[in-house]
Design a protein around this motif. Structure first.
Motif, PDB file in Angstrom:
ATOM      1  N   LYS A 131       0.847  -1.181   0.000  1.00  0.00           N
ATOM      2  CA  LYS A 131       0.000   0.000   0.000  1.00  0.00           C
ATOM      3  C   LYS A 131       0.886   1.236   0.000  1.00  0.00           C
ATOM      4  CE  LYS A 131      -4.118  -1.824   2.317  1.00  0.00           C
ATOM      5  NZ  LYS A 131      -5.036  -1.676   3.479  1.00  0.00           N
TER       6      LYS A 131
ATOM      7  N   VAL B  41      -3.561  10.373  -2.100  1.00  0.00           N
ATOM      8  CA  VAL B  41      -4.046   9.289  -2.953  1.00  0.00           C
ATOM      9  C   VAL B  41      -3.403   7.985  -2.492  1.00  0.00           C
ATOM     10  CG1 VAL B  41      -4.227   8.399  -5.304  1.00  0.00           C
ATOM     11  CG2 VAL B  41      -4.261  10.870  -4.887  1.00  0.00           C
TER      12      VAL B  41
ATOM     13  N   TYR C 147      -2.893   3.919  -3.073  1.00  0.00           N
ATOM     14  CA  TYR C 147      -2.972   2.957  -4.161  1.00  0.00           C
ATOM     15  C   TYR C 147      -2.102   1.750  -3.839  1.00  0.00           C
ATOM     16  CZ  TYR C 147       1.636   4.729  -5.589  1.00  0.00           C
ATOM     17  OH  TYR C 147       2.963   5.082  -5.626  1.00  0.00           O
TER      18      TYR C 147
ATOM     19  N   MET D   8      -0.119   3.172 -11.805  1.00  0.00           N
ATOM     20  CA  MET D   8      -1.156   2.863 -10.825  1.00  0.00           C
ATOM     21  C   MET D   8      -1.580   4.116 -10.057  1.00  0.00           C
ATOM     22  SD  MET D   8      -2.067  -0.184 -11.196  1.00  0.00           S
ATOM     23  CE  MET D   8      -3.100  -0.298  -9.736  1.00  0.00           C
TER      24      MET D   8
ATOM     25  N   LYS E  81      -3.683   6.174 -12.485  1.00  0.00           N
ATOM     26  CA  LYS E  81      -4.985   5.540 -12.661  1.00  0.00           C
ATOM     27  C   LYS E  81      -5.878   5.754 -11.445  1.00  0.00           C
ATOM     28  CE  LYS E  81      -6.938   0.901 -12.953  1.00  0.00           C
ATOM     29  NZ  LYS E  81      -7.479   0.977 -11.579  1.00  0.00           N
ATOM     30  N   THR E  82      -5.304   5.547 -10.255  1.00  0.00           N
ATOM     31  CA  THR E  82      -6.085   5.685  -9.022  1.00  0.00           C
ATOM     32  C   THR E  82      -6.559   7.119  -8.829  1.00  0.00           C
ATOM     33  OG1 THR E  82      -4.788   3.901  -8.007  1.00  0.00           O
ATOM     34  CG2 THR E  82      -6.060   5.308  -6.532  1.00  0.00           C
ATOM     35  N   TYR E  83      -5.674   8.066  -9.104  1.00  0.00           N
ATOM     36  CA  TYR E  83      -6.048   9.475  -8.942  1.00  0.00           C
ATOM     37  C   TYR E  83      -7.165   9.855  -9.917  1.00  0.00           C
ATOM     38  CZ  TYR E  83      -5.822  14.556  -8.921  1.00  0.00           C
ATOM     39  OH  TYR E  83      -6.152  15.888  -8.857  1.00  0.00           O
TER      40      TYR E  83
ATOM     41  N   GLU F 168      -9.369   7.906 -11.312  1.00  0.00           N
ATOM     42  CA  GLU F 168     -10.625   7.257 -10.919  1.00  0.00           C
ATOM     43  C   GLU F 168     -11.255   7.969  -9.730  1.00  0.00           C
ATOM     44  OE1 GLU F 168      -9.764   3.180 -10.250  1.00  0.00           O
ATOM     45  OE2 GLU F 168      -9.802   2.655 -12.379  1.00  0.00           O
ATOM     46  N   LYS F 169     -10.417   8.359  -8.770  1.00  0.00           N
ATOM     47  CA  LYS F 169     -10.914   9.037  -7.576  1.00  0.00           C
ATOM     48  C   LYS F 169     -11.544  10.375  -7.921  1.00  0.00           C
ATOM     49  CE  LYS F 169      -9.407  10.600  -2.983  1.00  0.00           C
ATOM     50  NZ  LYS F 169      -8.247  10.734  -2.060  1.00  0.00           N
TER      51      LYS F 169
ATOM     52  N   SER G 165     -10.516  -2.027 -13.291  1.00  0.00           N
ATOM     53  CA  SER G 165      -9.914  -1.258 -12.211  1.00  0.00           C
ATOM     54  C   SER G 165      -9.003  -2.127 -11.342  1.00  0.00           C
ATOM     55  CB  SER G 165     -11.013  -0.631 -11.344  1.00  0.00           C
ATOM     56  OG  SER G 165     -10.464   0.040 -10.233  1.00  0.00           O
TER      57      SER G 165
ATOM     58  N   GLY H 173      -5.775  -2.950 -12.977  1.00  0.00           N
ATOM     59  CA  GLY H 173      -5.005  -1.801 -13.449  1.00  0.00           C
ATOM     60  C   GLY H 173      -4.844  -1.768 -14.952  1.00  0.00           C
TER      61      GLY H 173
END
Length: 333
Positions: free
Chosen positions: A20, A30, A32, A58, A61-63, A65-66, A310, A313
């Motif tokens: 993590k 963020v 991820y 990653m 991508k996570t940012y 999506e958030k 998601s 990834g």
């Protein structure tokens, strides 16, 4: 896997662990799941460029999506879907001519610009309105190319007959590019094509409903068309490749489905779909061998494959292999 360990001062074998991570981006934390490499000899962390690139992807991508921002792969799909270059589309939207180039190189768009691009991806009519209003911003050549793409775009077709024909084009493409495909395998490839196309583009590949039969997801019209082949491979000789009216993006997605799912037998694909939520949820309360014509809700398919995209990834269509390989290993190892 070998990398350089600064503590050992030599090339060493290393192991990769998922961890993590968190990063502050524009004042927001963020979190991820990233990866780190550790020297098998001394246990210290070592630098591996591929892992750094993975972690950056990653995080990005996570940012996105958030914050609900469009991805780079989705922006590339826009360019392919509408046969338009980065500069012409930027000018058509009234942006700086290098704006889309920066976004495709990794710069994160504002929420306002991202929402515009998402609407263009999912709604050809919205782009059509912009094209009419701002056609003087681009060359005649660019205008004609976008107009032709909009005209040929299958997602904007409104008649039932033509929408029904779309699945036939997909079937023909799958048969043309597969080896020894049985009716059972064909049904599953259609199902995966529908799910992943929706996940990557935001629109459905075709409009036919899928039913939760005993042996997995089935498109009824295709079943009756090829049922006489039984468990034997389908042999079709009465069509030309040029008759298959699909876009470049659609063909690329189907190529990935053939590579990553077409390598398995119909029975393996059946077992895969039995392990997935859309088929299982739709058949809740039914016995294993109980017939059913229950329709698998398209929204259920969309939700499941979005979650898969998601979780794994997936940034590009080629990343579908991560899911197919992982699912096969879980079922047979």
């Amino acid at each position: 896997m070998i990398g350089f360990c600064e503590r050992c001062h030599e090339m060493v074998d290393y192991s990769i662990k998922e961890e993590k991570k968190q990063k502050n981006i524009k004042g927001k934390i963020v979190e991820y799941i990233g990866k780190e490499a550790y020297c098998n000899k001394c246990g210290s962390e070592i630098f591996v460029s591929e892992i750094r690139d993975h972690n950056l992807a990653m995080l990005d991508k996570t940012y996105r999506e958030k914050e609900g921002l469009i991805s780079v792969s989705e922006m590339k799909l826009i360019l392919e879907k509408y046969d338009v270059g980065k500069r012409p589309l930027s000018l058509l939207l009234g942006w700086g001519e290098g704006t889309l180039t920066r976004y495709l190189d990794g710069d994160i768009p504002t929420k306002q610009y991202s929402d515009i691009l998402k609407k263009i991806l999912n709604d050809p009519n919205y782009l059509k309105e912009i094209l009419v209003q701002n056609k003087n911003n681009i060359t005649d050549v660019a205008y004609r190319r976008i107009s032709n793409a909009l005209e040929n775009n299958e997602t904007s077709i409104g008649t039932t007959v033509e929408m029904e024909d779309k699945i036939d084009y997909v079937v023909k493409y799958l048969l043309t590019n597969s080896v020894d495909i049985t009716p059972l395998a064909l049904q599953k490839l259609l199902y995966y094509s529908q799910g992943f196309y929706k996940a990557f583009t935001g629109v459905y590949l075709f409009h036919n409903n899928c039913e939760a039969w005993v042996h997995g997801p089935v498109f009824r019209s295709i079943y009756y068309k090829y049922k006489d082949h039984g468990y034997n491979p389908i042999e079709e000789e009465n069509y030309e490749y040029g008759e298959i009216k699909l876009t470049t993006v659609e063909k690329e997605l189907l190529d990935s489905i053939v590579r990553n799912f077409g390598c398995y037998s119909g029975k393996v694909l059946e077992k895969m779909t039995h392990a997935e939520e859309p088929w299982r949820v739709t058949r809740t309360g039914l016995n294993d061998n109980e017939g059913s014509d229950r329709i698998i809700d398209k929204e259920l398919i969309a939700k499941y494959f979005n979650e898969i995209k998601s979780k794994h990834g997936m940034l590009n269509i080629s990343d579908i292999r991560d899911y197919s390989t992982d699912l096969f290993n879980k079922l047979y190892n």
